[in-house]
Each structure stands twice: as C-alpha cells, then as structure tokens.
Scaffold this motif. Sequence first.
Motif, PDB file in Angstrom:
ATOM      1  N   ASP A 409     -11.168   2.435  -5.982  1.00  0.00           N
ATOM      2  CA  ASP A 409      -9.887   1.930  -5.484  1.00  0.00           C
ATOM      3  C   ASP A 409     -10.123   1.197  -4.169  1.00  0.00           C
ATOM      4  OD1 ASP A 409      -8.599   3.149  -7.630  1.00  0.00           O
ATOM      5  OD2 ASP A 409      -8.328   5.035  -6.535  1.00  0.00           O
ATOM      6  N   GLU A 410     -10.045  -0.134  -4.217  1.00  0.00           N
ATOM      7  CA  GLU A 410     -10.333  -0.933  -3.021  1.00  0.00           C
ATOM      8  C   GLU A 410      -9.116  -1.001  -2.099  1.00  0.00           C
ATOM      9  OE1 GLU A 410     -11.863  -4.762  -4.021  1.00  0.00           O
ATOM     10  OE2 GLU A 410     -13.769  -3.968  -4.789  1.00  0.00           O
ATOM     11  N   GLU A 411      -9.355  -1.359  -0.829  1.00  0.00           N
ATOM     12  CA  GLU A 411      -8.262  -1.489   0.140  1.00  0.00           C
ATOM     13  C   GLU A 411      -7.356  -2.660  -0.236  1.00  0.00           C
ATOM     14  OE1 GLU A 411      -7.359   0.334   2.640  1.00  0.00           O
ATOM     15  OE2 GLU A 411      -9.029   1.765   2.565  1.00  0.00           O
ATOM     16  N   ASP A 412      -6.083  -2.559   0.165  1.00  0.00           N
ATOM     17  CA  ASP A 412      -5.145  -3.658  -0.078  1.00  0.00           C
ATOM     18  C   ASP A 412      -5.557  -4.884   0.720  1.00  0.00           C
ATOM     19  OD1 ASP A 412      -3.891  -1.643  -1.383  1.00  0.00           O
ATOM     20  OD2 ASP A 412      -2.090  -1.606  -0.152  1.00  0.00           O
ATOM     21  N   GLU A 413      -5.221  -6.063   0.172  1.00  0.00           N
ATOM     22  CA  GLU A 413      -5.472  -7.329   0.867  1.00  0.00           C
ATOM     23  C   GLU A 413      -4.133  -7.987   1.185  1.00  0.00           C
ATOM     24  OE1 GLU A 413      -8.069 -10.584  -0.679  1.00  0.00           O
ATOM     25  OE2 GLU A 413      -9.638  -9.079  -0.506  1.00  0.00           O
ATOM     26  N   PHE A 414      -3.965  -8.447   2.429  1.00  0.00           N
ATOM     27  CA  PHE A 414      -2.693  -9.031   2.879  1.00  0.00           C
ATOM     28  C   PHE A 414      -2.851 -10.535   3.101  1.00  0.00           C
ATOM     29  CE2 PHE A 414      -2.622  -4.628   3.946  1.00  0.00           C
ATOM     30  CZ  PHE A 414      -1.307  -4.227   3.835  1.00  0.00           C
ATOM     31  N   TYR A 415      -1.820 -11.290   2.676  1.00  0.00           N
ATOM     32  CA  TYR A 415      -1.789 -12.745   2.871  1.00  0.00           C
ATOM     33  C   TYR A 415      -0.464 -13.140   3.524  1.00  0.00           C
ATOM     34  CZ  TYR A 415      -5.926 -13.150  -0.069  1.00  0.00           C
ATOM     35  OH  TYR A 415      -7.205 -13.051  -0.558  1.00  0.00           O
ATOM     36  N   GLY A 423      -2.924 -17.375  -5.375  1.00  0.00           N
ATOM     37  CA  GLY A 423      -4.145 -18.169  -5.487  1.00  0.00           C
ATOM     38  C   GLY A 423      -5.381 -17.281  -5.442  1.00  0.00           C
ATOM     39  N   ALA A 424      -5.368 -16.303  -4.537  1.00  0.00           N
ATOM     40  CA  ALA A 424      -6.495 -15.370  -4.419  1.00  0.00           C
ATOM     41  C   ALA A 424      -6.615 -14.488  -5.664  1.00  0.00           C
ATOM     42  CB  ALA A 424      -6.321 -14.503  -3.169  1.00  0.00           C
ATOM     43  N   ILE A 425      -5.450 -14.053  -6.179  1.00  0.00           N
ATOM     44  CA  ILE A 425      -5.462 -13.214  -7.383  1.00  0.00           C
ATOM     45  C   ILE A 425      -6.031 -13.994  -8.563  1.00  0.00           C
ATOM     46  CG2 ILE A 425      -3.993 -12.049  -9.082  1.00  0.00           C
ATOM     47  CD1 ILE A 425      -2.099 -11.345  -6.742  1.00  0.00           C
ATOM     48  N   ALA A 426      -5.588 -15.230  -8.720  1.00  0.00           N
ATOM     49  CA  ALA A 426      -6.054 -16.059  -9.838  1.00  0.00           C
ATOM     50  C   ALA A 426      -7.565 -16.298  -9.745  1.00  0.00           C
ATOM     51  CB  ALA A 426      -5.301 -17.392  -9.851  1.00  0.00           C
ATOM     52  N   LYS A 427      -8.042 -16.478  -8.529  1.00  0.00           N
ATOM     53  CA  LYS A 427      -9.484 -16.697  -8.334  1.00  0.00           C
ATOM     54  C   LYS A 427     -10.283 -15.456  -8.740  1.00  0.00           C
ATOM     55  CE  LYS A 427     -12.857 -17.912  -4.751  1.00  0.00           C
ATOM     56  NZ  LYS A 427     -13.060 -18.143  -3.287  1.00  0.00           N
ATOM     57  N   LEU A 428      -9.797 -14.268  -8.327  1.00  0.00           N
ATOM     58  CA  LEU A 428     -10.481 -13.024  -8.682  1.00  0.00           C
ATOM     59  C   LEU A 428     -10.460 -12.807 -10.195  1.00  0.00           C
ATOM     60  CD1 LEU A 428     -11.805 -10.306  -7.795  1.00  0.00           C
ATOM     61  CD2 LEU A 428      -9.502  -9.335  -7.783  1.00  0.00           C
ATOM     62  N   VAL A 549      -7.848  -3.346 -12.560  1.00  0.00           N
ATOM     63  CA  VAL A 549      -6.382  -3.348 -12.408  1.00  0.00           C
ATOM     64  C   VAL A 549      -6.025  -4.016 -11.088  1.00  0.00           C
ATOM     65  CG1 VAL A 549      -4.389  -1.879 -11.959  1.00  0.00           C
ATOM     66  CG2 VAL A 549      -5.919  -1.327 -13.832  1.00  0.00           C
ATOM     67  N   ILE A 550      -5.101  -4.991 -11.170  1.00  0.00           N
ATOM     68  CA  ILE A 550      -4.662  -5.715  -9.973  1.00  0.00           C
ATOM     69  C   ILE A 550      -3.148  -5.577  -9.832  1.00  0.00           C
ATOM     70  CG2 ILE A 550      -4.459  -7.978  -8.873  1.00  0.00           C
ATOM     71  CD1 ILE A 550      -6.980  -8.808 -10.437  1.00  0.00           C
ATOM     72  N   GLY A 551      -2.703  -5.136  -8.657  1.00  0.00           N
ATOM     73  CA  GLY A 551      -1.272  -5.082  -8.363  1.00  0.00           C
ATOM     74  C   GLY A 551      -0.893  -6.270  -7.516  1.00  0.00           C
ATOM     75  N   THR A 552       0.116  -7.040  -7.936  1.00  0.00           N
ATOM     76  CA  THR A 552       0.492  -8.254  -7.197  1.00  0.00           C
ATOM     77  C   THR A 552       1.381  -7.954  -5.994  1.00  0.00           C
ATOM     78  OG1 THR A 552       2.369  -8.597  -8.669  1.00  0.00           O
ATOM     79  CG2 THR A 552       0.314  -9.709  -9.236  1.00  0.00           C
ATOM     80  N   GLU A 553       1.915  -6.741  -5.912  1.00  0.00           N
ATOM     81  CA  GLU A 553       2.599  -6.268  -4.711  1.00  0.00           C
ATOM     82  C   GLU A 553       2.866  -4.783  -4.865  1.00  0.00           C
ATOM     83  OE1 GLU A 553       7.097  -7.314  -4.499  1.00  0.00           O
ATOM     84  OE2 GLU A 553       6.163  -9.001  -5.551  1.00  0.00           O
ATOM     85  N   ARG A 554       3.180  -4.145  -3.771  1.00  0.00           N
ATOM     86  CA  ARG A 554       3.464  -2.705  -3.805  1.00  0.00           C
ATOM     87  C   ARG A 554       4.901  -2.472  -4.267  1.00  0.00           C
ATOM     88  NH1 ARG A 554      -0.447   1.285  -3.628  1.00  0.00           N
ATOM     89  NH2 ARG A 554      -2.129   0.688  -2.222  1.00  0.00           N
ATOM     90  N   HIS A 555       5.069  -1.450  -5.094  1.00  0.00           N
ATOM     91  CA  HIS A 555       6.396  -1.090  -5.572  1.00  0.00           C
ATOM     92  C   HIS A 555       7.077  -0.203  -4.526  1.00  0.00           C
ATOM     93  CE1 HIS A 555       9.463   0.647  -8.265  1.00  0.00           C
ATOM     94  NE2 HIS A 555       9.257  -0.410  -9.014  1.00  0.00           N
ATOM     95  N   GLU A 556       8.403  -0.071  -4.653  1.00  0.00           N
ATOM     96  CA  GLU A 556       9.133   0.815  -3.740  1.00  0.00           C
ATOM     97  C   GLU A 556       8.613   2.249  -3.824  1.00  0.00           C
ATOM     98  OE1 GLU A 556      13.302   0.755  -4.318  1.00  0.00           O
ATOM     99  OE2 GLU A 556      13.578  -1.275  -3.587  1.00  0.00           O
ATOM    100  N   SER A 557       8.195   2.648  -5.015  1.00  0.00           N
ATOM    101  CA  SER A 557       7.725   4.024  -5.219  1.00  0.00           C
ATOM    102  C   SER A 557       6.212   4.050  -5.396  1.00  0.00           C
ATOM    103  CB  SER A 557       8.404   4.625  -6.459  1.00  0.00           C
ATOM    104  OG  SER A 557       7.779   5.838  -6.817  1.00  0.00           O
ATOM    105  N   GLY A 608      -4.392 -19.214   3.431  1.00  0.00           N
ATOM    106  CA  GLY A 608      -5.403 -18.768   2.484  1.00  0.00           C
ATOM    107  C   GLY A 608      -6.278 -17.650   2.996  1.00  0.00           C
ATOM    108  N   GLU A 609      -6.144 -17.303   4.282  1.00  0.00           N
ATOM    109  CA  GLU A 609      -6.981 -16.244   4.852  1.00  0.00           C
ATOM    110  C   GLU A 609      -6.346 -14.882   4.570  1.00  0.00           C
ATOM    111  OE1 GLU A 609      -8.936 -14.944   9.170  1.00  0.00           O
ATOM    112  OE2 GLU A 609      -7.671 -16.714   9.021  1.00  0.00           O
ATOM    113  N   ALA A 610      -7.194 -13.873   4.370  1.00  0.00           N
ATOM    114  CA  ALA A 610      -6.708 -12.527   4.053  1.00  0.00           C
ATOM    115  C   ALA A 610      -7.110 -11.547   5.137  1.00  0.00           C
ATOM    116  CB  ALA A 610      -7.276 -12.063   2.717  1.00  0.00           C
TER     117      ALA A 610
END
Length: 912
Positions: A409-415, A423-428, A549-557, A608-610
């Motif tokens: 489980d990798e650390e979250d990345e912020f943009y 763009g970063a997700i599509a590249k990965l 598994v890639i999450g495109t954003e954090r859910h409320e829960s 584009g920087e994270a």
Amino acid sequence: MFGAIAKSIFGSSNERYVKSLDKVVAQIAAFEPVLEAMSDEELAAQTPKFRELLASGSTLDQILPEAFATVREASKRVFGMRHFDVQLIGGIVLHRGEIAEMRTGEGKTLVATTATYLNAIEGKGVHVVTVNDYLARRDAEQMGKLHNFLGLTVGVIVPNLNEYERREAYGADITYGTNNEFGFDYLRDNMKHERSQMVQRPFNFAIVDEVDSILIDEARTPLIISGPTDDKSELYMQVDAVVKQFVPEDYEMDEKTKNISLTEDGVEKAERMLEAAGLLVGSNLYDVENTQVVHHLDQALKGVVMFKRDIDYIVKDGKVVIIDEFTGRMMDGRRWSNGLHQAVEAKEGVRIEPENQTLASITFQNYFRMYPKLSGMTGTAATEAPEFYDIYKMNVVTIPTNVPIQRIDEEDEFYKNTHDKFGAIAKLIREKHEIGQPVLVGTVSIEKSELLSDFLTKEGVKHSVLNARFHEMEAHIVAQAGSLGAVTIATNMAGRGTDIQLGGNVEFRIEDELRELPEGPERDEAIARIKLEVAEQKRLVLEAGGLCVIGTERHESRRIDNQLRGRSGRQGDPGLSKFYLCLEDDLLRIFGPDTLFAKMMNSNLADGEAIGSKWLSKAIETAQKKVEARNYEVRKQVVEYDDVMNDQRKVIYEQRADIMDSETVDEVVVDMRNDTVNALVADACPAGSYPEHWNVEGLKAKALDILGIDVPLEAWIEEDGVDPELVEERIAAMAAEHMNAKMAQDDPAIWRQVEKSILLDRLDHYWKEHLSTLDALRQVVFLRAYAQKTPINEYKTEAFSLFERLLDQIREDVTRILSVSELRMPEPAGLPELPDFLTGHIDPLTGLDNSNDGDGSAFMPELFGTLAGSPQAAVGAGASGENPYADLPISRNAPCPCGSGQKYKHCHGALA
C-alpha cells in the motif's frame, strides 16, 4: 505506554478472543476422521441426529463442533473445498451474533454455511441477507447444493415472486434475499387482512453479508411503501420556472448536508414572482396558506441547484433515473420523495409522475433489531465498530487471513488539480498495462469514470468502464478484471460480489465463450483450453506484480477506500494499491483545511508536480473521521425519530395481528363502542358540572351521528336528575341494544367477518394518515430549536398526542360505521393478494432513494388507473402478440423498454 507494552506481550483483546476459539476449532478437527469414513447417506443422516439431540435438551453450542465438522466434510464432497481453520473461526463468530471482519477473497460465502447450517437445524428459519438480487440467487444456488446434501431446504427471495412462492421460500430452513426484499415483505405482511396471506415466519436468526453496506451505509434511509396522490404537474412546472430565474446571490447552500435556503433578497424575489404567477395567497411567502408552495419551492431549488445530471441522476428514455451514491448503479423505478423527483423531472423537461403518500415504513435499524440473533460479515467493519455496538449490540471481531497479506500500500500522491492528477494516473496505468499488470481504478462518479476513460483513450490504453450505464454486464467485467493487461474503471466497488481472480475467471469465460456450444467432446476440449490459458495468464500476472488498485480520490468513508484496496492481494497474492488526490476533490474542497492545503500546494507546486507525505495522508484520514462522525450522528438521529414511530408501529401491527388471529372481534368492538360513549359524555357533560352547563344538543347530535340512537337526554334530566355516570350507562345500554337488534337481522358468521374487515380497514386508513402527519411534523419540528426546545423531545410529545388522537379516531369511526351504515353483506370470499405498491428506500432528510433491488418501478394500472402512463399505449405496444424483448434479462418490475411507462410485466412482459 503501559497499554502498548501489554498489547505487545499479550496481544490485543481481539487477538486474545480469536485465540480462545482455537479450542473449539480443535474440537471440530477431532470429528474429521470419523466423518471422513462415513458414506454420503450417513453424513446426510447427521441432520436428523442433531435435531433429536436438540429435542432432547442439547443446545446449539453443545452440538456446534460436530455440526461444523459435518459442514466441512460435506463441503469437501460437494465443492472439493475444505474450510480453513480461520473460516471455522468466522463461523463461530457468526453463530455468536457478532460481526466477522474478513478480508476480501477469504471465502466469506463459504464461512456462512457453518453458522447457517447449525442454526437451521432448529427449523425456525435462517435468513441470509445480501446486497443485491444477483448475489442472493448465486449464493442460494451454490450454497444450496451443500445444504440440500445435508437434508436442509433452501429458498430465495427476489423480485417478481408471487405470494405463494414467497411463502414457500420463507418456509424453507434457509432463505437468501436482499435487505430490501425482506424489509418490504415485512411491511406488506402488516398490510394484509388474513394471517394466511402473510409470507414471513417469526424472526429467528439473520446473517447479513456486506454488513457495513447494509446496516451502516443504507441505514439512514427507511424503507417506504407508498401510493399516489393528486397530480400537480402544472404546479411543479410553474415553480421550476420561478426557481430557474434565481441567481447564486438569492440562496445559500450547504454541500455537506445538501441543504439550500433562500436569502432575504431571495425570499422577496420569490414572493414577487410567485404572486405574478398566481401561486401565492396574499403577499407573504410564509403565511400558513402558502405551506404547500413553500415546500415545492424548496424542493425545486434543491433539484435545480444541488442535484447534478450524470452524478446524482441520468436522463434515460425520457425518465429521470437515480444513481445510487454507494454503488454507482442506475436504480430504475426508484424515486426521490417529498416532491424532489418531480422537481428534477420539471427541471429536465420530462414527463412528471405523481407524488406518493407513505402507507408503511421502517428503518433497517428497527427491522434488523427484531431478530433475536443477528450477525454479519464484511471486509471492512472495524472503523464503524462503535456504531455497530451502540445500535445493534454487535461486536466486531477481526479474523486473521489464512495466508499473510503481500499487497504493498503506497502513500497517497497529491496534485494541484484534476487534470494533473488524471494525467499522472493515466501515465501509471499505461506503464502497468505495458508490462501486463492488471489495473482496477476506483472513481466516485460516472463523470469521473468517463473523464478518466478519455485520458486513457488518448494514451491508447484499451479499458472497460464499469458504472451505472453498463451495470447489466458488471459481474462479467469484474470477473475478468484480473486478466493479463486488463484495465477496469469502476464507479464503486462496494457490494459488487464477484471475486477478481488473477489470470481471469474460468467459470465466467466458459459462460461467455461457450454459451452456444452443446455438451460433448468439443466443449470439454474448449473448457480444458480455457483452464490452461487462465493458468498461464495467472503465472504472468503474478510475475507482473498482481492486481494494481488505483483510487482516483478519497471517499468520505475510510471503509469504501478499504473495500477498493482490499480487491488486491486476495489469499496471499502480490498486489499494489495507491490513491491519487488533488485540491479539487470533494473531500478536500468541502471538508479539508482549505488554508493549509491551498498555501502548501498552490504556492509550492508546479503544474504536473506531485507531493506525497504521511503528514498529508494523516490530515486526509482526520477529515474522513470527521465526516464519518457526522454521518453517524445523522443515522443516530434517524433512529431516534424512528424509535418513536417504532413503538407506535408495534402497537398497531400487534393489534392487526390480534384481529387477524381472532375468530371473533366482538369484544374489541364493544370496548371501542363503550370508550366512544365515554368520550362523548365526558366532552358534553364534564365531571362535577351541573346539567344546565351540559352540551345537551351536541351530545344528542353526536349520539345520533355516531351511535345511531336518539337519546332522550332532556327527559332523563327532568325525571331523574341524572349525573354523567348514569348518562353514560344509559347511552351505552341503548347503543348495545341498537347493535344487537341490527346484528340479529344477519348471519352471525357474516357479521363477524364484516367487523374484522372494518376494524382492519379503519386501522390501516388512520395509520396511513398518521404516518403522513408524522412526516410533516418531522419536517418542521427542527424549528423548535430556535425557541430553546429540544426537537426530539418535542417530536416525542406531539407524536404521543397524535397517536392518542389516532386511537380515538379509529374507535369512533369503527363505531359509527357499524352502528349507522346500512351494510351489504356478501357471502365470504377469498381475499385478493396485496397489489404492488410503489416501494422506496428514502432518506428522510434529503429525499434521496437508496434502493437497489429494482422492484416496484411503476404504479399498478389496476390499482391506480392511468397515473403511470397510458395503458392504451401499453396495450397497443404489445398488440401484435409478439414480445421483441423476450430474450433480454429484464426484471418483470422494471420499466418496459418500449417506453410506455408501465412495468414490463404489465406491458410486453405480459405476453411472455
């Protein structure tokens, strides 16, 4: 500090509890050699043996080891699968009425068979509750093989069953079905007029699959059965035209609660426009005469401003179709309540269907708390453990995995913004796709799914999109999400119910590719080829790193995030998970510390920087905890209000049951008549008052109107100088004599049937009116807080007064009908089955509908005339005698694809 040291030495309380169950597992294992030596017939004979033991005084706990061992041995013979020790532990936890938290892929469906079998031996019925019809059918069919092998009967409750089929399914030892179907059947049962029409048995034991989804996520929204009111389409369109002229300065909105209200200037503007449209009585919007207009104005404002197309709903075939916020599925036939759906229909310019009136309702909390023993299983429950205990008195037990987890489980990345993030997700994804590693991407809405799909198309990556627009194919898409190089975008992975197997799913491939191939050597050869291909693909996927598994954003829960993450790394497989976030995400935008994130990221990050840090991840988790706490308070509030109604519901439903079970209700009728006389006399002749102060004319008029008798009250007063008690006795005697004379004219058996019928009819009529009044009270009671009063206490007080009035109305009305009306008494006949009312799963605060079983999609034309569309059009559509949709998997309660507005079973489905 000392706690941490003690935990490192002795383990957590959860670990100690799980370890204590090892003794029971050892007892189960001790029976294995004996059971292995048995024939199939001898193994099946274990069930009647256990029943004899229970009949002779043994308890379920005493026979548990041997019963669990029997299930394990039967599973080996039926499925070729032997329960792991951790699966047996999960079964013990379920039997004890607790929640088993088990990781995805640990075989929860098989775990449930142990507790289900043990508790079904008693013959009182076990309910296994699933999140959708597909899973109910699948589990009943697959696990039914095991239970049938051991001599137990299995039923399944899904839409489109008739009353006989439902009664038979509930009569089985084990019954599978969805939470909505169980709940609606309970409400329907308590609307019936004969005990023989009821389908459910007394509650005994329930196991809830995906317990967090059902008892937490969906628990805010009560189940509601409703019927239509008058058509007010013109009013909706007029109010919609007014609302569309508002600008943002005219209203204030709260995205957290989805509430919106007019500003002072907005109120003045609304008053001018509504007055011009002829919708306002007087010039003050908040005069009592304008209550209905204010209600529709609020709903129209919410529908136009707060509810977004392709996020909260889509427009399909000229209808507004709700999108389930938890699963991302379309919910055909489900409608928002309180006029909200009509407001959205007016906004979109589609046909406006009539509003509905509540006929019966219950929350999931109060429904499931009726089970003497309740348990559940899920992959994610620990974060909500306090709520499970507070509301349901169930402990959460975390069961260890059979094989250690290898997922990274990798650390979250912020943009900074969505464009950079996607763009970063599509590249990965392209990088993973090129090396053959399968990728599962979780999004929070259809809009985000389609945006990411555009990015991947530009990158040249082939992918599948799983969202509400394509939910019919979801099980097949999910099943192959672990294939070599597969890329799957899913709106929400909660409750999908299909395991993602690395290399692909053999069963689904056989079903998809060999559907037309008949049994024979050619088919056997093709199956062998598919198995070899899947095995080779699995080897390559494992070498590539397993499922990513890639999450495109954090859910409320946090639970929803964990559900997505848990799809990777099943049964010790390797895997990878990572979440991508940006400042434009709803969680950060609405709940995050704006200044902190804005200053840090806008000032210091280039396009584009994270940035990734544990500190930022911790801040996100804190925001999620705040939202979870707020949502818990909302659900708790729903329970508090429904508890008030629940006490009253129990009284009414118990009264109905007593009436249905009684051969005669004459004692009840006499008591009602005497209570009515008592109330009439007490009102007209107050205790301690003189006859000259009595309301003589009023009492005489009411006695004639309600009791059908002419009371010579003036003569009594002149002759005897009677007191109120004597007046009451004499009126009661006259009323009894009048009724006896009336009853003597007819067959006593027919009269008893009429009394029962009228009692139930009046009880149902006034209960329906009472529910409507309580709904209205709930909408306004919050205003009492401005007067320094506690809304819930005010609600309890007024609800109690309203209930007392309800009982008075029932007594008086039953007495009037029996005393005054000229009754036509036909020969007793069989009662018809209860019609299909409109069913919904409605949020009382927002009007959101969270149903997902697709039942009750339109009004029955037999019951409600032409409200749901043109019956002539429906008949005409199928007049040729051919059904062009016969081969499609359409639910009989879904809207007909021809667009007639009717249910499929009343339109083209009627031809099948």
